[in-house]
Design an enzyme around this catalytic site. Sequence first.
Site, mmCIF file in Angstrom:
data_model
loop_
_atom_site.group_PDB
_atom_site.id
_atom_site.type_symbol
_atom_site.label_atom_id
_atom_site.label_comp_id
_atom_site.label_asym_id
_atom_site.label_seq_id
_atom_site.Cartn_x
_atom_site.Cartn_y
_atom_site.Cartn_z
ATOM 1 N N PRO A 2 0.942 -1.261 -0.040
ATOM 2 C CA PRO A 2 -0.016 0.115 -0.044
ATOM 3 C C PRO A 2 0.939 1.099 0.252
ATOM 4 C CG PRO A 2 -0.964 -1.663 1.724
ATOM 5 C CD PRO A 2 0.559 -2.233 1.137
ATOM 6 N N GLU A 3 0.489 2.280 -0.839
ATOM 7 C CA GLU A 3 1.212 3.442 -0.943
ATOM 8 C C GLU A 3 0.391 4.654 -0.101
ATOM 9 O OE1 GLU A 3 2.458 4.366 -4.901
ATOM 10 O OE2 GLU A 3 2.421 2.138 -5.588
#
Length: 299
Positions: A2-3
């Site tokens: 996840p960013e």
Amino acid sequence: MPELPEVETVRRGLQPVMEGAKILVAEARRPDLRFPFQPDFVARLQGQVVTGLGRRAKYLLADLASGDVLLMHLGMSGSFRVIKPDNEAAPGEFHYPRGKDSTHDHVLFRMSSGADIVFNDPRRFGYMKVIARNALDEEPLLRGLGPEPLGNEFDAAMLARSCEGKATSLKAALLDQRVVAGLGNIYVCEALHRSHLSPRRIAATLATKGRKGVGGGEPTDHAKRLVSAIHTVLNDAIKAGGSSLRDHRQTSGELGYFQHSFKVYDREGEKCTTPGCGGTVKRFTQNGRSTFWCQKCQK
């Protein structure tokens, strides 16, 4: 992994049930995740009020009334579920189905808000650590992180200074967490396409070169376009609840929808969406990662 938009989406989903609530019960159901839990991990959490829930790059930070901070990282497959008496939700899923095996429920927080918050992590690449607030600046996991891309201090001038003299590719520079914190492969590809800049471009071209008796290091038009594109793509992704690829799901259990707005990422072989371009999205491997771009309009 996840960013920034996915982590921010999770933060916003957890905030209503964590912020201002007391941790009545804290459970670590195994001795470690990616790293071992501290011996006093549970003791430093139980009974503490969460006074604020923030984010730094891809980390969640829960401020505690004791002066400690609970640092949390989702890793590759970590996710939170919020369980209330009347419903269950999951803040912040990438389109592969998320595992629901409760044997991967490794951490539980029972909150005075009436919610149980469960951290599930099949691959166990996530981690949690309790840090004294006054020691946060010296924490190895956070020390050296660059500016927040949505923060006030991040602008074209700052990015130009960070990239001045760098012979590395522009994409590699943007993925360097010391240059800007929180960007990852998806949003770098998207921002580069929206700013019409090649991922192979030399990072130093974001800053002007010095001439005889004249200093350089000023932001070029490339830097200005790129910063604007980074702001736009991150804000759009946050509004859409992040991008649902592999393991990201909102705390509500809903998928993020920004993947439907991708211009180049995961769109190999499709026509470029830039008006009047007529090019085709290509993929190549760069620094061990897939890069998606249009070589016709990204220069």
